[in-house]
Motif scaffolding. Structure first.
Motif, PDB file in Angstrom:
ATOM      1  N   GLN A  75      40.463   2.833   8.571  1.00  0.00           N
ATOM      2  CA  GLN A  75      41.032   2.047   7.491  1.00  0.00           C
ATOM      3  C   GLN A  75      40.106   0.664   7.363  1.00  0.00           C
ATOM      4  O   GLN A  75      39.646   0.186   8.225  1.00  0.00           O
ATOM      5  N   ILE A  76      39.921   0.210   6.084  1.00  0.00           N
ATOM      6  CA  ILE A  76      39.071  -0.768   6.017  1.00  0.00           C
ATOM      7  C   ILE A  76      39.833  -2.221   5.989  1.00  0.00           C
ATOM      8  O   ILE A  76      39.422  -3.027   6.778  1.00  0.00           O
ATOM      9  N   MET A  77      41.043  -2.059   5.654  1.00  0.00           N
ATOM     10  CA  MET A  77      41.993  -3.220   5.627  1.00  0.00           C
ATOM     11  C   MET A  77      43.389  -2.818   6.122  1.00  0.00           C
ATOM     12  O   MET A  77      44.255  -2.770   5.164  1.00  0.00           O
ATOM     13  N   PRO A  78      43.346  -2.622   7.275  1.00  0.00           N
ATOM     14  CA  PRO A  78      44.696  -2.103   7.801  1.00  0.00           C
ATOM     15  C   PRO A  78      46.062  -3.024   7.548  1.00  0.00           C
ATOM     16  O   PRO A  78      47.029  -2.507   7.452  1.00  0.00           O
ATOM     17  N   SER A  79      45.738  -4.297   7.854  1.00  0.00           N
ATOM     18  CA  SER A  79      46.863  -5.295   7.403  1.00  0.00           C
ATOM     19  C   SER A  79      47.380  -5.141   5.994  1.00  0.00           C
ATOM     20  O   SER A  79      48.502  -5.181   5.572  1.00  0.00           O
ATOM     21  N   LEU A  80      46.259  -5.153   5.131  1.00  0.00           N
ATOM     22  CA  LEU A  80      46.712  -4.948   3.786  1.00  0.00           C
ATOM     23  C   LEU A  80      47.465  -3.758   3.209  1.00  0.00           C
ATOM     24  O   LEU A  80      48.314  -3.827   2.437  1.00  0.00           O
ATOM     25  N   ASN A  81      46.916  -2.550   3.726  1.00  0.00           N
ATOM     26  CA  ASN A  81      47.420  -1.216   3.694  1.00  0.00           C
ATOM     27  C   ASN A  81      48.796  -1.327   4.314  1.00  0.00           C
ATOM     28  O   ASN A  81      49.861  -0.630   3.678  1.00  0.00           O
ATOM     29  N   LYS A  82      48.846  -1.851   5.400  1.00  0.00           N
ATOM     30  CA  LYS A  82      50.474  -1.870   6.008  1.00  0.00           C
ATOM     31  C   LYS A  82      51.278  -2.603   5.046  1.00  0.00           C
ATOM     32  O   LYS A  82      52.588  -2.293   5.223  1.00  0.00           O
ATOM     33  N   PHE A  83      50.818  -3.824   4.644  1.00  0.00           N
ATOM     34  CA  PHE A  83      51.662  -4.667   3.761  1.00  0.00           C
ATOM     35  C   PHE A  83      52.236  -3.902   2.599  1.00  0.00           C
ATOM     36  O   PHE A  83      53.571  -3.865   2.171  1.00  0.00           O
ATOM     37  N   PHE A  84      51.425  -3.035   1.915  1.00  0.00           N
ATOM     38  CA  PHE A  84      51.680  -2.520   0.659  1.00  0.00           C
ATOM     39  C   PHE A  84      52.520  -1.000   0.977  1.00  0.00           C
ATOM     40  O   PHE A  84      53.262  -0.448   0.068  1.00  0.00           O
TER      41      PHE A  84
END
Length: 90
Positions: A75-84
């Motif tokens: 993933q490129i932005m795992p924290s952002l993906n997890k948030f959404f």
């Protein structure tokens, strides 16, 4: 008059992106010519035929970028993906 037509400020990002793409392609070509165990440029190396060089092939395929990303989430932005995507986070 012709140079003014192509050297507008709106064209600079296009020149930059094409330049980066050509640079990446050139880097890959140089990397393959100098370090790929399957490519033989000199006449002495070409006469050797098919070599049984598994260690050299392993060294070529497992370069530092692959070792760096090995085991990480793709993933490129795992924290952002997890948030959404995580319904339990609020």
């Amino acid at each position: 008059m012709g140079a003014n037509r192509w050297l507008r400020p709106e064209v600079y990002p296009l020149f930059a992106s094409v330049g980066v793409a050509v640079g990446i392609c050139g880097m890959q070509l140089v990397r393959n010519i100098y370090t790929n165990p399957e490519v033989r440029v000199t006449k002495e190396n070409r006469t050797a035929g098919i070599l049984d060089n598994h260690a050299e092939g392993e060294k070529y395929s497992q370069h530092f970028v692959r070792k760096f990303v090995q085991g990480k989430a793709p993933q490129i932005m795992p924290s952002l993906n997890k948030f959404f995507s995580d319904p339990n986070l609020e």
